[in-house]
Design an enzyme around this catalytic site. Structure first.
Site, mmCIF file in Angstrom:
data_model
loop_
_atom_site.group_PDB
_atom_site.id
_atom_site.type_symbol
_atom_site.label_atom_id
_atom_site.label_comp_id
_atom_site.label_asym_id
_atom_site.label_seq_id
_atom_site.Cartn_x
_atom_site.Cartn_y
_atom_site.Cartn_z
ATOM 1 N N CYS A 1 26.088 54.410 39.693
ATOM 2 C CA CYS A 1 27.115 54.279 38.645
ATOM 3 C C CYS A 1 28.343 53.499 39.096
ATOM 4 O O CYS A 1 29.182 53.144 38.275
ATOM 5 C CB CYS A 1 27.544 55.653 38.156
ATOM 6 S SG CYS A 1 26.216 56.535 37.361
ATOM 7 N N HIS B 1 34.578 55.452 34.765
ATOM 8 C CA HIS B 1 33.147 55.601 34.510
ATOM 9 C C HIS B 1 32.976 56.806 33.596
ATOM 10 O O HIS B 1 33.625 57.838 33.788
ATOM 11 C CB HIS B 1 32.413 55.807 35.836
ATOM 12 C CG HIS B 1 30.987 56.219 35.665
ATOM 13 N ND1 HIS B 1 30.114 55.499 34.874
ATOM 14 C CD2 HIS B 1 30.275 57.262 36.145
ATOM 15 C CE1 HIS B 1 28.927 56.093 34.899
ATOM 16 N NE2 HIS B 1 29.002 57.166 35.654
ATOM 17 N N ASN C 1 26.501 58.387 29.089
ATOM 18 C CA ASN C 1 26.629 57.718 30.389
ATOM 19 C C ASN C 1 25.611 56.576 30.457
ATOM 20 O O ASN C 1 24.420 56.814 30.613
ATOM 21 C CB ASN C 1 26.379 58.758 31.488
ATOM 22 C CG ASN C 1 26.518 58.176 32.881
ATOM 23 O OD1 ASN C 1 26.637 56.961 33.057
ATOM 24 N ND2 ASN C 1 26.487 59.037 33.876
#
Ligand code: UT7
Length: 329
Positions: free
Chosen positions: A115, A255, A285
């Site tokens: 990520c 994020h 996500n």
């Protein structure tokens, strides 16, 4: 003045299909209330269609970017793609994207830092621009997470979605653009978040498929603990070393893994929620897509000179933060 690398265009793309919490409730034992209170997610986008992969998301984002900047694909010198869901194990998805958009003069490669991939790639790309070797560098962050999510596992399938964004980096002589970055990794975190099979240690076999080992494996609570501490710490560290206070910052671009992690980071940085880019409720996500998708959606609200902080945490573990002075009006 030293040359800096500045974002001069942002593109994004999210697939049309919406997978909402109600639909997930028909697939696994969960509730809308549990998902929204524990993660902040209401819906995510899914790329449907035979033969479509991450490059198809990326291509739309890159075309959008080129259109906004008013340049042709042949002007791109380099394209770096951050992804954990490449079209194929090899060649690099970046090369496939270049081929599909017609970036015939670019070379390309992928970066995998889970990520944190997009911010790692952004820093890497900035070095080419700062050194003057490459003029127009595209950084893509995109993932088709639905290709590695187990839709029988309620602890992971509620989190992830598909989507991606892209930014163009060009040199700036007014001190705008990427000012500072901090990146960290700790491979001992591998055990908490990984895909068990499909790599060289455990290649695909009938057994690995039967055992559902080609999906995201996550020990959520442990990852959550590390994410909260590290994303907040690194964001605070970059503020301190650039003498920034909460009031100086126009936006935090975090994020989008869990709203609670984002809230904790913003609190540590001393910034209010009105200054936090948040679209997790609509996209979930998207791994490498989260940060460029935020920039894409918020670009009209940003002003030249705005100080923004990007922050990410992901599997690996990997984490980091980038301080940018926005160069576009
Ligand atoms: O982006 C890369 C990095 N990833 C992250 O940053 C993700 C970090 N982790 C998280 O966001 C959270 O840990 C999750 C959202 C994955 C899980 O939330 P949590 O508050 O940590 O829940 P938990 O894993 O501690 O589980 C609490 C309970 C458990 O039941 P028991 O053992 O208390 O009876 C789970 O079985 O919630 C249960 N549970 C669910 N219940 C309803 C887990 N998933 C679900 C679900 N629906 N979808």
């Amino acid at each position: 003045m030293k040359k800096t690398a500045a974002i001069t265009a942002v593109g994004g793309y999210t697939p049309d299909y919406i997978l909402d919490n109600q639909e997930l409730m028909k697939m696994v034992d969960t509730t809308d209330e549990w998902i929204t209170t524990r993660t902040g997610i209401n819906e995510r986008r899914i790329l449907k269609g035979e033969g479509l992969g991450t490059s198809d998301i990326a291509v739309e984002a890159v075309k959008d970017l080129l259109n906004q900047r008013g340049i042709g694909p042949e002007e791109i010198d380099l394209l770096i793609c951050a992804t954990v869901t490449p079209d194929l194990v090899f060649p690099a998805t970046a090369n496939i994207i270049c081929d599909k958009v017609g970036a015939v003069n670019a070379f390309g490669y992928d970066i995998n830092a889970a990520c944190s991939g997009f911010i790692f790639a952004l820093t890497t790309a900035a070095k080419y621009v700062e050194s003057g070797t490459h003029k127009k560098v595209v950084v893509v962050g995109a993932d088709k997470m639905s290709s590695i999510v187990d839709y029988t596992d309620r602890t992971t399938c509620i989190i992830f979605g598909d989507g991606g964004g892209a930014v163009l980096l060009e040199e700036n002589e007014d001190g705008l653009g990427i000012v500072d970055s901090i990146h960290k990794s700790d491979g001992s975190g591998k055990v908490f978040l990984h895909q068990k099979a499909g790599g060289s240690v455990k290649p695909a076999s009938i057994q690995t498929v039967t055992d559902r080992e080609h999906f995201v494996y996550q020990e959520g609570k442990s990852v959550f603990k590390f994410a909260v501490t590290n994303m907040a710490d690194v964001s605070f560290e970059i503020m301190e070393r650039n003498n920034l206070k909460g009031d100086d910052i126009a936006y935090l671009v975090p994020h989008q893994a869990n709203k609670r992690i984002i809230d904790a980071t913003a609190k540590r940085m001393g910034i209010g929620e009105e200054k936090v880019m948040l679209n997790i409720q609509r996209y979930g996500n998207t791994t490498n897509g989260t940060i460029p998708l935020c920039l894409w959606e918020w670009q009209d609200k940003l002003h030249k000179g705005d100080k923004i902080i990007l922050a990410a945490f992901g599997g690996g573990f990997t984490w980091g933060s980038i301080y940018i002075k926005w160069a576009l009006n």
